[in-house]
Design a protein around this motif. Structure first.
Motif: not given
Length: 326
Positions: A94, A97, A228, A267, A312, A314-315, A318-319
């Motif tokens: 993970l 941020t 993000s 997720c 978004d 399952c992310m 986001r990254y």
């Protein structure tokens, strides 16, 4: 009809239904073994693997019978694996941020759709095997694609093994794409696959700085983070001719994806996986990302999957990040 006769008839129908179901599983099992041969040593192992297959087969059949499903599932190498065995095929950590967002693409007009799957610069889908090195494959795909486009569309095959061995301790236990790019920017670049081939296991670093690297990364901006959840910025990067590394926490159904737009939001945090977004579009009114995986071309849709865009899932949004190849 008497109660006894009715009960006998019901039992006969029930037994017939069970028999048909067993025959269906047996037939599917034989077809599976023909397409995905597995090395089985004992009868107990055969029954163990078949029991996993049977459960997977029933889950696939139940999902595909749902007329509202937007994607289809099918059998592949994961159909007979335990959950612990599947864990070996992940490997993303993970990300934290980012403090600074250095990417500014606000003025670019995005294309209606982009799909680099058939680009001359898109290397064949790789297979990470049972090593948690998805992050190295995701990072390398970005570098290979960008290097090719900057070199007159001459494809280059770079070494994921160098990242596994050299950029962190025990690279088969997981990593970050941005850390891989930072390592490449500080250590002379990325070697060719022909000089540093992939072995699917972590080993001692043997990279030689004296070799002319296959690609070099900007030392001033080795990582560019996308804000993000900014899907427009993500599409802008793709419109501009670069691809993205992304992070997802995969639902269990993801393992047996075959076609359509994947939209399962169940997720699983332990199923953390790094991949690449290489395009986007719309299918049957559903916006999607074109995602490149590192489980070989026999998985999914020739190694790719369409994932619902803009939620978004399952992310996935986001990254996202990319790099700068010299």
């Amino acid at each position: 009809m008497g109660k006894l006769s009715l009960l006998v008839s019901m039992l006969m129908v029930s037994c017939w239904a069970v028999e048909i179901q067993v025959e269906d599983v047996d037939t599917a099992w034989q077809k599976y073994l023909a397409e995905f041969p597995i090395k089985i040593q004992t009868k107990s192992e055969i029954w163990f693997r078949k029991s996993i297959f049977s459960e997977t087969h029933n889950n696939i059949a139940k999902h595909n019978a749902n007329k509202d499903a937007t994607f289809e599932m099918g059998h592949n190498q994961f159909s007979v694996m335990t959950e612990d065995e599947k864990q070996q095929f992940f490997g993303a950590l993970l990300p934290a941020t980012p403090v600074n967002i250095s990417l500014d693409v606000s003025s670019r007009q995005v294309a209606t759709s982009v799909d680099f799957r058939t680009s001359a610069c898109m290397s064949p889908v790789r297979n990470q095997g049972g090593c948690g090195s998805c992050w190295a494959f995701s990072a390398t795909a970005v570098v290979e694609f960008q290097k090719c486009r900057k070199s007159g569309f001459v494809r280059v095959d770079l070494s994921e093994q160098q990242l596994v061995d050299c950029s962190r301790a025990n690279g088969c236990s997981g990593g970050w794409e941005h850390e891989a790019w930072q390592y490449l920017a500080s250590n002379g670049g990325q070697d060719l696959e022909s000089r540093y081939p992939y072995t699917a296991r972590a080993a001692t670093c043997t990279f030689q700085n004296a070799n002319s690297p296959g690609a070099q990364i900007s030392s001033t901006t080795p990582v560019q983070w996308i804000p993000s959840g900014d899907t427009n910025a993500m599409m802008s990067v793709l419109t501009g001719g670069r691809i993205l590394s992304i992070y997802m926490q995969l639902p269990n159904s993801f393992m047996n994806y075959r076609s359509g737009v994947f939209n399962d939001g169940a997720c699983v945090a332990n199923n953390a996986h790094a991949m690449n977004i290489v395009g986007y579009g719309t299918l049957n009114g559903i916006p999607y990302w074109v995602v490149r995986n590192s489980w070989g071309s026999s998985w999914g849709a020739s190694g790719y999957i369409l994932v619902q865009r803009g939620v978004d899932l399952c992310m996935i949004e986001r990254y996202s990040r990319t790099t700068n190849v010299l």
